[in-house]
Design a protein around this motif. Structure first.
Motif, PDB file in Angstrom:
ATOM      1  N   GLY A  79     -29.775 -26.255  18.786  1.00 48.51           N
ATOM      2  CA  GLY A  79     -28.610 -25.892  19.424  1.00 48.51           C
ATOM      3  C   GLY A  79     -27.664 -24.787  18.744  1.00 48.51           C
ATOM      4  O   GLY A  79     -26.493 -24.504  19.156  1.00 48.51           O
ATOM      5  N   PHE A  80     -28.268 -24.235  17.733  1.00 49.31           N
ATOM      6  CA  PHE A  80     -27.484 -23.207  16.990  1.00 49.31           C
ATOM      7  C   PHE A  80     -28.453 -22.019  16.777  1.00 49.31           C
ATOM      8  O   PHE A  80     -29.518 -21.885  16.489  1.00 49.31           O
ATOM      9  N   ASP A  81     -27.762 -20.499  16.923  1.00 49.28           N
ATOM     10  CA  ASP A  81     -28.534 -19.559  16.663  1.00 49.28           C
ATOM     11  C   ASP A  81     -28.340 -18.841  15.453  1.00 49.28           C
ATOM     12  O   ASP A  81     -27.759 -18.094  15.259  1.00 49.28           O
ATOM     13  N   THR A  82     -28.719 -19.945  14.491  1.00 51.37           N
ATOM     14  CA  THR A  82     -28.297 -19.556  12.958  1.00 51.37           C
ATOM     15  C   THR A  82     -29.738 -19.658  12.342  1.00 51.37           C
ATOM     16  O   THR A  82     -30.468 -20.578  12.571  1.00 51.37           O
ATOM     17  N   PRO A  83     -30.200 -19.003  11.184  1.00 46.63           N
ATOM     18  CA  PRO A  83     -30.957 -19.186  10.343  1.00 46.63           C
ATOM     19  C   PRO A  83     -31.111 -20.321   9.741  1.00 46.63           C
ATOM     20  O   PRO A  83     -29.904 -20.800   9.231  1.00 46.63           O
ATOM     21  N   TYR A  84     -32.350 -21.125   9.705  1.00 41.57           N
ATOM     22  CA  TYR A  84     -32.266 -22.441   9.120  1.00 41.57           C
ATOM     23  C   TYR A  84     -33.428 -22.255   8.013  1.00 41.57           C
ATOM     24  O   TYR A  84     -34.515 -22.183   8.061  1.00 41.57           O
ATOM     25  N   LEU A  85     -33.010 -23.116   6.768  1.00 37.72           N
ATOM     26  CA  LEU A  85     -33.717 -23.208   5.751  1.00 37.72           C
ATOM     27  C   LEU A  85     -33.863 -24.859   5.416  1.00 37.72           C
ATOM     28  O   LEU A  85     -32.846 -25.456   5.018  1.00 37.72           O
ATOM     29  N   GLY A  86     -34.949 -25.350   5.938  1.00 37.16           N
ATOM     30  CA  GLY A  86     -35.107 -26.794   5.893  1.00 37.16           C
ATOM     31  C   GLY A  86     -35.745 -27.325   4.481  1.00 37.16           C
ATOM     32  O   GLY A  86     -36.271 -26.666   3.970  1.00 37.16           O
ATOM     33  N   LEU A  87     -35.008 -28.201   4.035  1.00 37.84           N
ATOM     34  CA  LEU A  87     -35.220 -28.733   2.680  1.00 37.84           C
ATOM     35  C   LEU A  87     -35.822 -30.137   2.697  1.00 37.84           C
ATOM     36  O   LEU A  87     -35.101 -30.949   3.523  1.00 37.84           O
ATOM     37  N   TYR A  88     -36.689 -30.486   1.846  1.00 37.56           N
ATOM     38  CA  TYR A  88     -36.699 -31.912   1.516  1.00 37.56           C
ATOM     39  C   TYR A  88     -36.771 -32.362   0.176  1.00 37.56           C
ATOM     40  O   TYR A  88     -37.596 -32.020  -0.589  1.00 37.56           O
ATOM     41  N   GLY A  89     -35.685 -32.776  -0.133  1.00 35.84           N
ATOM     42  CA  GLY A  89     -35.446 -33.603  -1.643  1.00 35.84           C
ATOM     43  C   GLY A  89     -35.219 -34.926  -1.623  1.00 35.84           C
ATOM     44  O   GLY A  89     -34.683 -35.558  -2.455  1.00 35.84           O
ATOM     45  N   ALA A  90     -35.800 -35.536  -0.242  1.00 32.03           N
ATOM     46  CA  ALA A  90     -35.500 -36.901  -0.037  1.00 32.03           C
ATOM     47  C   ALA A  90     -33.670 -37.099  -0.303  1.00 32.03           C
ATOM     48  O   ALA A  90     -33.058 -36.411   0.327  1.00 32.03           O
TER      49      ALA A  90
END
Length: 372
Positions: free
Chosen positions: A133-144
């Motif tokens: 729902g957001f037109d924004t660059p998304y940097l997905g992270l997984y650090g638990a």
């Protein structure tokens, strides 16, 4: 028009709006988990079983679900209403954590250069679906469970370096999703051990900018992965404590600061077992802490709630940071704090293979005043 209708209903018939939102939520949950029993559904939605029973009967009478020995299932007729049900439930239940953070920052999604976000669900599902729902660059992270401090620290570095004007950091977790993914589905009724922790259903989001405040980010220490050969999936605190210890020691060695310079030193979700081990490890290293607090012991009351060793989850540190720590700094109730999010980095496969559980901890230093 639809939003005006929802607002009108909430204003003049709040009990009707509440009932409709609850039934929309129940219908959505049945569609996502079918076949599902009433008890499991009540547990998943954190509703009383009698409320679920009443809503289920209404949905059945409307021809939207069927009931049989296997549980409840949506009817073909339900599919045409599911998207409307999800939309209605969202409008009546309020804003996402990111929308709330933007509103409080006086910013809009268009102002964001990027969103650093992650969660515990497979492939960061909750974060990715929120960002639809957001037109924004998304940097997905997984650090638990370390994701909130990781994202916060990365966003702070990007903003401080002049590479971004506004950035958001957010994280979340969900109790039922985490139990199903990393241990066993709740319907199995497995007995929880005293060292187990209760995943927080919650989310937190923060907006970082080059000016404004308080609070202010003064330093970041990114942690290293440490593995002390803990293999018990029900003892995350023990797996994460060594990583938290090392990150704290590195911060003090790098900066020359002392623990007494801070109002509090927060860790993310070590719980009772992990906190006990952390304090013991630090004492052995010549750094006793008198001002340590753990988010897993703040978010729940272990004396009044049956949560075993305390809270956990990526949403645990995120909610305590956004609802407790940052407001205290903004209002001057605290002057300086260290905040760590701690994470156990096993996967659904590795612990079934008997692998040990690596841990990591990231630290951010926050203050209510700019350094002189």
């Amino acid at each position: 028009m639809a939003e005006d209708f929802v607002a009108l209903m909430q204003a003049i018939a709040p009990e009707m709006a509440e009932a409709m939102a609850r039934r929309a939520m129940v219908l959505t949950a049945i569609a996502e988990s079918a076949p599902v029993g009433r008890r499991q559904l009540a547990l998943r939605l954190n509703l009383a079983e009698r409320e679920v029973r009443a809503d289920v009967e209404k949905l059945r009478d409307a021809g939207l679900i069927t009931l049989d020995k296997a549980g409840m299932n949506p009817t073909p007729n339900a599919s045409r209403w599911l998207e409307s049900a999800r939309s209605f439930a969202r409008q009546t239940q309020g804003l996402t954590a990111l929308e709330t953070a933007l509103h409080r920052a006086g910013a809009t999604a268009a102002d964001l250069c990027a969103v650093f976000a992650g969660d515990l669900q497979c492939q960061c599902t909750a974060s990715a679906y929120t960002m639809r729902g957001f037109d924004t660059p998304y940097l997905g992270l997984y650090g638990a469970c370390s994701t909130m401090a990781e994202g916060f620290g990365l966003a702070a570095c990007m903003v401080a370096g002049g590479h971004m004007q506004y950035a958001a950091a957010m994280s979340s977790s969900h109790f039922c999703a985490a139990e199903r993914q990393f241990r066993t589905p709740l319907d199995y009724g497995g007995k929880r051990t005293p060292t187990a922790q209760w995943t927080v259903t919650g989310a937190g989001a923060a907006i970082l900018a080059p000016a404004g405040g308080p609070p202010y980010v003064r330093a970041v220490t990114f942690g290293r992965v440490r593995d002390y050969n803990v293999t018990d999936i029900n003892n995350m605190g023990a797996a994460m404590a060594p990583a938290a210890c090392e990150t704290i020691l590195r911060y003090f060695a790098d900066t020359g600061e002392k623990p007494e310079h801070f109002d509090a030193i927060f860790t993310g979700d070590l719980g009772f077992v992990g906190r006990t081990l952390l304090l013991q490890l630090l004492k052995e290293e010549g750094l006793p802490l008198e001002n340590h607090q753990d988010c897993g012991l703040l978010v729940y009351d272990r004396d009044a709630q049956n949560v075993q060793a305390g809270g956990s989850g990526a949403g645990c540190s995120a909610t305590v940071l956004c609802c407790h720590v940052l407001p205290a700094l903004r209002e001057g109730r605290m002057k300086r704090v260290l905040f760590l999010s701690t994470g156990a980095l096993m996967s659904q496969t590795t612990f079934l293979q008997g692998e040990s559980i690596p841990g990591v901890a990231h630290l951010i230093e926050l203050s209510s005043e700019l350094p002189e």
